[in-house]
Design a protein around this motif. Structure first.
Motif, short mmCIF file in Angstrom:
data_model
loop_
_atom_site.label_atom_id
_atom_site.label_comp_id
_atom_site.label_asym_id
_atom_site.label_seq_id
_atom_site.Cartn_x
_atom_site.Cartn_y
_atom_site.Cartn_z
N PHE A 250 0.87 -1.17 0.00
CA PHE A 250 0.00 0.00 0.00
C PHE A 250 0.90 1.23 0.00
O PHE A 250 1.80 1.33 0.83
CB PHE A 250 -0.87 0.05 1.25
N GLU A 251 0.65 2.16 -0.90
CA GLU A 251 1.52 3.34 -0.98
C GLU A 251 0.69 4.61 -1.04
O GLU A 251 -0.20 4.75 -1.88
CB GLU A 251 2.42 3.24 -2.20
N SER A 252 1.00 5.54 -0.13
CA SER A 252 0.38 6.86 -0.14
C SER A 252 1.46 7.88 -0.46
O SER A 252 2.40 8.07 0.31
CB SER A 252 -0.24 7.19 1.22
N ALA A 253 1.35 8.52 -1.62
CA ALA A 253 2.35 9.50 -2.05
C ALA A 253 1.72 10.77 -2.59
O ALA A 253 2.42 11.72 -2.89
CB ALA A 253 3.28 8.89 -3.10
N ASP B 118 2.76 -1.22 4.35
CA ASP B 118 2.00 0.02 4.29
C ASP B 118 3.01 1.16 4.28
O ASP B 118 3.69 1.43 5.27
CB ASP B 118 1.09 0.12 5.51
N LEU B 119 3.13 1.84 3.13
CA LEU B 119 4.21 2.80 2.90
C LEU B 119 3.64 4.20 2.70
O LEU B 119 2.87 4.44 1.78
CB LEU B 119 5.00 2.36 1.65
N ASP B 120 4.04 5.12 3.58
CA ASP B 120 3.57 6.51 3.49
C ASP B 120 4.73 7.40 3.08
O ASP B 120 5.69 7.59 3.83
CB ASP B 120 3.00 6.97 4.84
N LEU B 121 4.62 7.99 1.87
CA LEU B 121 5.68 8.83 1.31
C LEU B 121 5.21 10.25 1.04
O LEU B 121 5.87 10.99 0.31
CB LEU B 121 6.20 8.22 0.00
#
Length: 270
Positions: free
Chosen positions: A38-41, A66-69
């Motif tokens: 999962f990526e939020s960018a 779960d990756l928040d960028l």
């Protein structure tokens, strides 16, 4: 709602871009394998509210990140619920490299004998960020295993919070559980609040938990400067080594290599 269904004895790899409010349901059937990122960018002024329910059946395997960028934005909230069947394996990690606030709640129920969980987290926060991680792991049946490792690097006036509860319910004999939280406060103004907890309601278990918070080792910094390394690079090397333990445990090779680069870039900005 986004639904992902992985049928029996099959294998899938997926990456999802998550923006604003989304509800997800993932079902991994028996013997199946899923690698999921999962990526939020996306830059957005709106809050991001995510809710994820995951079922991992008997003998199935899930690698989840779960990756928040996000470079900026409002609060990102994620409620994650995982239910594991017998002999299932889940390796889940939360990586927060963004410049926005975060509130994460993770609940895992180990419902089948032989279920194994590895739950890791990495946070790099600066300026006035506020990052909260709350984990709740329940061992419901005998012969289940869980390991947690959460690490924070907190700079400037940022605030980090980690609260983790491992609960061994009556009858869940031969449980093995470890919970570790380690934190690095780069400045005197940075704040870290930690609360690891164990609740054990039966005998014949092996459980431990612990937390530590400190600053960069001044003697190590001095030693490195004596050998021609600048103070900035010495700080960077020590911080990269500190968080590397989490990144190195990621089992998806391409994601692991990418995160090494992303972590270095993020550390150079604090």
């Amino acid at each position: 709602m986004i639904e992902i269904f992985v049928p029996k004895n099959s294998s899938e790899e997926r990456t999802l871009q998550l923006t604003e409010e989304q509800q997800l349901h993932i079902h991994v059937e028996s013997g199946a394998k899923l690698n999921l990122v999962f990526e939020s960018a996306t830059v957005t002024s709106q809050s991001i509210n995510l809710s994820t329910d995951i079922i991992v059946e008997q003998g199935a395997s899930l690698d989840f990140c779960d990756l928040d960028l996000r470079m900026e934005g409002a609060v990102r909230t994620h409620h994650l619920n995982i239910q594991q069947g017998a002999d299932s394996k889940v390796f889940a990690q939360s990586i927060i490299l963004s410049e926005g606030d975060n509130r994460n709640t993770t609940q895992v129920d180990l419902c089948g004998e032989g279920a194994e969980l590895c739950l890791n987290g990495l946070v790099i926060a600066h300026q006035t960020q506020n990052v909260n991680n709350h984990t709740w792991v329940q061992h419901r049946v005998p012969h289940t295993t869980s390991h947690q490792l959460y690490k924070y690097v907190v700079d400037d006036q940022a605030v980090g919070t980690y609260a983790g509860l491992v609960k061994v319910l009556p009858g869940a004999h031969h449980t093995v559980s470890g919970q570790i939280n380690r934190n690095l406060c780069v400045t005197r103004e940075a704040r870290m609040f930690a609360q690891p907890q164990l609740e054990i309601y039966n005998d014949d278990v092996r459980c431990n938990h612990g937390s530590s918070t400190g600053q960069l080792d001044e003697s190590a910094l001095f030693y490195m400067q004596q050998r021609g390394i600048s103070l900035h690079e010495a700080r960077l090397l020590l911080m990269a080594a500190f968080v590397g333990e989490v990144v190195n445990q990621i089992r998806i090779p391409a994601l692991r290599e990418r995160l090494h680069d992303l972590v270095e870039k993020r550390l150079r900005n604090i």
